[in-house]
Design a protein around this motif. Structure first.
Motif, short mmCIF file in Angstrom:
data_model
loop_
_atom_site.label_atom_id
_atom_site.label_comp_id
_atom_site.label_asym_id
_atom_site.label_seq_id
_atom_site.Cartn_x
_atom_site.Cartn_y
_atom_site.Cartn_z
N LEU A 23 0.83 -1.21 0.00
CA LEU A 23 0.00 0.00 0.00
C LEU A 23 0.86 1.26 0.00
CD1 LEU A 23 -2.72 -1.21 2.51
CD2 LEU A 23 -3.18 -0.43 0.18
N GLN A 24 1.96 1.21 0.75
CA GLN A 24 2.86 2.37 0.80
C GLN A 24 3.46 2.66 -0.57
OE1 GLN A 24 6.15 1.86 3.47
NE2 GLN A 24 6.66 4.04 3.51
N GLN A 25 3.88 1.60 -1.28
CA GLN A 25 4.47 1.83 -2.60
C GLN A 25 3.42 2.27 -3.62
OE1 GLN A 25 7.39 -0.79 -4.08
NE2 GLN A 25 8.43 -1.05 -2.13
N LEU A 26 2.21 1.69 -3.51
CA LEU A 26 1.14 2.13 -4.40
C LEU A 26 0.76 3.58 -4.13
CD1 LEU A 26 -1.17 -1.01 -4.51
CD2 LEU A 26 -0.14 0.14 -6.50
N LEU A 29 3.35 5.66 -5.72
CA LEU A 29 3.25 5.55 -7.18
C LEU A 29 2.10 6.38 -7.74
CD1 LEU A 29 4.14 4.08 -9.83
CD2 LEU A 29 2.44 2.34 -9.26
N LEU A 30 0.98 6.40 -7.03
CA LEU A 30 -0.24 7.03 -7.55
C LEU A 30 -0.54 8.39 -6.93
CD1 LEU A 30 -2.45 3.79 -7.57
CD2 LEU A 30 -1.18 4.80 -9.47
N GLU A 31 0.46 8.97 -6.27
CA GLU A 31 0.28 10.31 -5.70
C GLU A 31 -0.15 11.29 -6.80
OE1 GLU A 31 -0.01 12.58 -2.50
OE2 GLU A 31 1.26 10.82 -2.22
N ASN A 32 -1.14 12.13 -6.47
CA ASN A 32 -1.65 13.15 -7.40
C ASN A 32 -2.32 12.54 -8.64
OD1 ASN A 32 -0.65 15.28 -5.76
ND2 ASN A 32 1.39 15.00 -6.67
N LEU A 36 -5.39 7.23 -6.56
CA LEU A 36 -4.95 7.27 -5.17
C LEU A 36 -6.09 7.01 -4.20
CD1 LEU A 36 -2.65 7.82 -3.18
CD2 LEU A 36 -3.23 10.25 -3.26
N ASP A 37 -7.31 7.42 -4.57
CA ASP A 37 -8.46 7.23 -3.67
C ASP A 37 -8.65 5.76 -3.30
OD1 ASP A 37 -8.93 9.90 -3.64
OD2 ASP A 37 -10.57 9.85 -5.10
#
Length: 631
Positions: A23-26, A29-32, A36-37
Motif C-alpha cells: 500500500l505504501q508503494q502504491l 506511485l499514484l500520488e496526485n 490514489l483514492d
C-alpha cells in the motif's frame, strides 16, 4: 519508464502478505492521480480491521477474510494499471515516484547485498549467464497472520544467523510451540536481505526435502541416478548461487537424519541454515530454544483473539488451563477456537470452567467438540479443518520410537506431567536396565523435557494423550511400574504399618499411584491391588474419606473382574476383601448401616468361596446356570 518491474515487485509484496508495504508503494506511485483514492480506502480498511481484532470485535477468521478481499482488490488495481498504462495526464508524476522509490532502495540495511548489476532487491528471478533462477526456490511461504510475543526472538535469531552461526536450530521438544510460525515470520520479514530463499519440509527425510528444489534450479538428473548422488549435485548448484541466501528446513525431527546430512548442509557457506526441530540438543549446531508465550501477556492475548466471548473474570481459569497444557501454543489456539464455535457474547453453551474439567480426563476428551481451522500440518496453502482431538493426536508419531523408548514413555503417560527425579524413576522401573540412556535419548529427541540440573524429567500432556490413545500395549508396558508401586506401599497386617518405605517416601509413591489408577487403563487385578494399597495408606494416616475413595475404586474393579471371570479365585478373594475394607472404613466413619451392608456382602462372598473350594455338585450347577435342587 520501468513500470512493469515495479508492479511485479508490488505483486510480490502482496503475495507475501506485506500489505502495508504494498500500500505504501502504491500510495507513492499514484500520488496526485485519481487512482490514489482506492489506495487510501484500502489502507483505511486494513487499519480498521486490525484495530477491531485487537479490541476483540472481530475474530481472526473474519480479519483473514477482509485481508483477502483487500489483497484481491490491490491485485486488480495493479492489473488495471498494467493493462491501461499510464495516462498522459499523470505520466510525469508516476515517473517521478518510481525514480524516487528506486533511489531509496539502493541497498538493504544490514545486508552486504547491493542493488544494481545483475541483482535487484525484489526481483522474482536472478540471471546467471543464460539461466534465470527464481529467488524463491522452495515451497510457498505465507506470512503468519498472527504473531505476538516473539519480537525479541526474531531479532535474536537474525543476529545469530548474521554473526557467523550459519547453522541454527529453532528447538522446543513440545510440538505446537510455534517454531514453524516463527520461522515463517523470519522468512517473510527478512526476505529483502537474502538473494535466494528456500523452504523445504523434512516429513520424509532431509534428502527428499532438498531434492524438491531441483526443478527451480533447472537440474535434470538421469532416471537411474540414486538420490544420494542427486543431492550432491543439487548442493553443488546451491553453492554457485549468489549469497547470502536462506534455507529453512521445517520439521527436522530425526536425529540420525540430521547427523547424516550435517556435512552436506555445511558445504554451502553462502546459505544461512534455519531448521525447526523437536530435537533439543545437536552437538554440531547452535540451538535457539523457543519458550512458551508468557502466560499473563502474549498467551492470554492470543487466547482472547481466538475466543472473543472471553470475559475478564475467566482470567484465573485461563491460567489453570495454560498450566495444564504447559503453555503449548497450538493447544491453546485449538481450545480457544473450539470455545469460539460453541459460544457467543449473548449465550455460552460450553464454559471455560467445563473445558478445564474436561482437560483433567485428557486432551482428547472434550465433552463438546467442533471442527476448528488451524494452519498446523495443513496440506497446501489452506487451513486444516478438524476436531481438536484429531489435530492434537496427529502431533506425534509413535513409530519414531524403538520398543524400549515406547515402553518408558508409556510409564510417563500414566504418571503426573511434572518433573520426576531420576532416583524415583529408577526405583520404580527396575526392568529398564538402560533407564538413564533412554531418558537422555527421549529428552534429546523432544519426547521428554529435562530440568536444568538434568536429574529430573517430565512429559507434556500432548505426548501423554498420544501414548494413551495410540499405544495398544499401554497396560503391558506399565505393569512393572504398577507392581513396583504395590510393593512400595505394602503394609503389615491390620495395623497398616508400611514395610518397605518410610511414610515420607510413601507420600511420593502414593501421589504417583493415584495418577496411575486414574489413568485410562483397562480394568486389571494389579490396578485393583494398587487401589487397595492406596486406601490402606490413607487409612493408616487417618484420612478416612480418601481411604474410602480408593476402597470404592478397589471394589468397583473387583466386581468388574469377578463378573467377567467368575471362576477366578483371586478375583473372588479380591471382591471379598474389598467388601471388608469398605465395611471397616464406613464403621470407622460412623456409617454403621452401610458398614453392616458391606460386612454382609463380605460374609456372602466368603460363603460362596468356601462352597467353590469344596467343589460340591450344587455349586457346579449354579455356575452352569442350572436350577439347583433343594437340599
Amino acid at each position: 519508464m520501468a513500470l512493469h518491474p515495479f508492479l511485479t515487485q508490488i505483486r510480490q509484496l502482496i503475495a507475501e502478505d506485506e500489505l502495508p508495504a504494498a500500500l505504501q508503494q502504491l500510495h507513492a506511485l499514484l500520488e496526485n492521480t485519481p487512482k490514489l483514492d482506492e489506495v487510501i480506502q484500502q489502507s483505511g480498511r486494513l487499519a480498521d480491521v486490525r484495530k477491531q481484532m485487537r479490541l476483540g470485535m472481530v475474530s481472526f477468521e473474519q480479519m483473514t477474510v477482509t485481508k483477502n478481499q483487500i489483497r484481491m482488490g490491490l491485485l486488480e488495481l495493479v492489473s488495471e494499471i498494467e493493462k491501461e498504462g499510464v495516462k498522459p495526464g499523470w505520466k510525469e508524476e508516476v515517473e517521478k515516484a518510481i525514480l524516487s522509490i528506486n533511489n531509496s532502495k539502493n541497498a538493504v540495511a544490514g545486508s552486504t547485498l547491493q542493488a544494481g548489476g545483475n541483482i535487484n532487491i525484489g526481483d522474482t528471478f536472478i540471471q546467471y549467464g543464460d539461466i534465470k533462477i527464481p529467488r524463491h526456490l522452495g515451497s510457498l511461504v505465507s506470512k503468519p497472520a498472527l504473531l505476538l510475543g516473539r519480537e525479541d526472538d526474531l531479532g535474536n535469531i537474525h543476529q545469530q544467523l548474521q554473526s557467523g552461526q550459519h547453522f541454527l536450530l529453532l528447538v522446543n521438544g513440545m510440538g505446537g510451540m510455534g517454531k514453524t510460525t516463527l520461522a515463517a515470520e523470519y522468512y517473510c520479514r527478512f526476505l529483502p536481505q537474502y538473494t535466494h530463499l528456500a523452504w523445504v519440509f523434512a516429513e520424509t527425510g532431509i534428502t527428499e526435502a532438498l531434492l524438491t528444489l531441483n526443478n527451480k534450479l533447472k537440474l535434470d538428473f538421469p532416471p537411474a541416478m540414486p538420490n544420494s548422488e542427486r543431492v550432491m549435485l543439487l548442493m553443488d548448484a546451491l553453492r554457485e548461487l549468489e549469497g547470502p541466501a536462506l534455507l529453512v528446513i521445517d520439521n527436522a525431527n530425526d536425529l540420525e537424519e540430521l547427523r547424516k546430512h550435517d556435512n552436506i548442509l555445511r558445504a554451502c557457506p553462502n546459505f544461512r541454515l534455519l531448521l525447526t526441530s523437536r530435537i533439543t540438543e545437536f552437538e554440531q549446531a547452535s540451538t535457539y530454544p523457543i519458550a512458551p508465550l508468557e502466560k499473563e501477556k502474549a498467551a492470554l492475548e492470543v487466547f482472547k483473539m481466538h475466543y472473543t466471548a472471553f470475559e475478564n473474570q475467566e482470567v484465573p481459569l485461563f491460567y489453570e488451563v495454560y498450566d495444564a497444557v504447559q503453555g503449548n501454543t497450538l493447544v491453546l489456539e485449538v481450545l480457544a477456537k473450539n470455545l469460539q464455535q460453541h459460544n457467543t457474547k449473548l449465550k455460552k453453551r460450553y464454559q471455560l470452567a467445563e473445558l478445564k474439567r474436561d482437560l483433567e480426563k485428557g486432551l482428547s476428551h472434550l465433552s463438546q467438540s467442533k471442527e476448528v481451522a488451524v494452519a498446523y500440518q495443513a496440506k497446501g496453502t489452506g487451513l486444516r479443518h478438524e476436531k481438536p482431538a484429531v489435530i492434537l493426536l496427529a502431533m506425534y508419531d509413535l513409530s519414531e520410537l524403538n520398543r524400549a523408548e515406547s515402553q518408558l514413555l508409556s510409564n510417563f503417560a500414566v504418571l503426573p506431567a511434572e518433573y520426576l527425579p531420576y532416583a524415583i524413576l529408577e526405583s520404580l522401573l527396575p526392568n529398564l536396565s538402560d533407564l538413564d540412556q533412554l531418558l537422555i535419548a527421549l529428552a534429546q529427541k523432544g519426547w521428554l523435557d529435562k530440568n536444568v540440573e538434568e536429574d529430573a524429567f517430565r512429559v507434556n500432556p500432548v505426548v501423554q494423550e498420544v501414548v494413551r490413545v495410540k499405544n495398544e500395549d499401554l497396560l503391558v508396558d506399565c505393569r512393572p511400574l504398577i507392581r513396583s508401586l504395590i510393593e512400595k506401599l505394602d503394609y503389615e497386617g491390620t495395623i497398616g504399618h508400611l514395610l518397605n518405605v518410610s511414610y515420607a517416601e510413601a507420600a511420593t509413591y502414593a501421589k504417583l499411584g493415584e495418577s496411575v489408577v486414574n489413568a485410562p487403563l483397562i480394568p486389571d487385578y494389579d490396578i485393583a491391588n494398587l487401589c487397595e494399597r492406596l486406601g490402606s495408606y490413607h487409612r493408616a494416616l487417618g484420612n478416612l474419606q480418601r481411604a474410602l475413595t480408593f476402597f470404592e475404586q478397589y471394589n468397583t474393579l473387583c466386581e468388574e473382574l469377578y463378573a467377567t471371570f467368575p471362576q477366578n479365585v483371586n478375583f473372588k478373594n479380591g471382591l471379598a476383601t474389598s467388601y471388608s475394607r469398605l465395611g471397616q472404613t464406613h464403621s470407622a466413619l460412623g456409617n454403621l448401616q452401610q458398614a453392616l451392608t458391606f460386612f454382609e456382602q463380605y460374609n456372602c462372598t466368603q460363603t460362596i468361596r468356601k462352597m467353590w473350594n469344596s467343589k460340591t455338585p450344587w455349586l457346579f450347577r449354579i455356575n452352569s446356570l442350572e436350577t439347583p435342587t433343594a437340599t
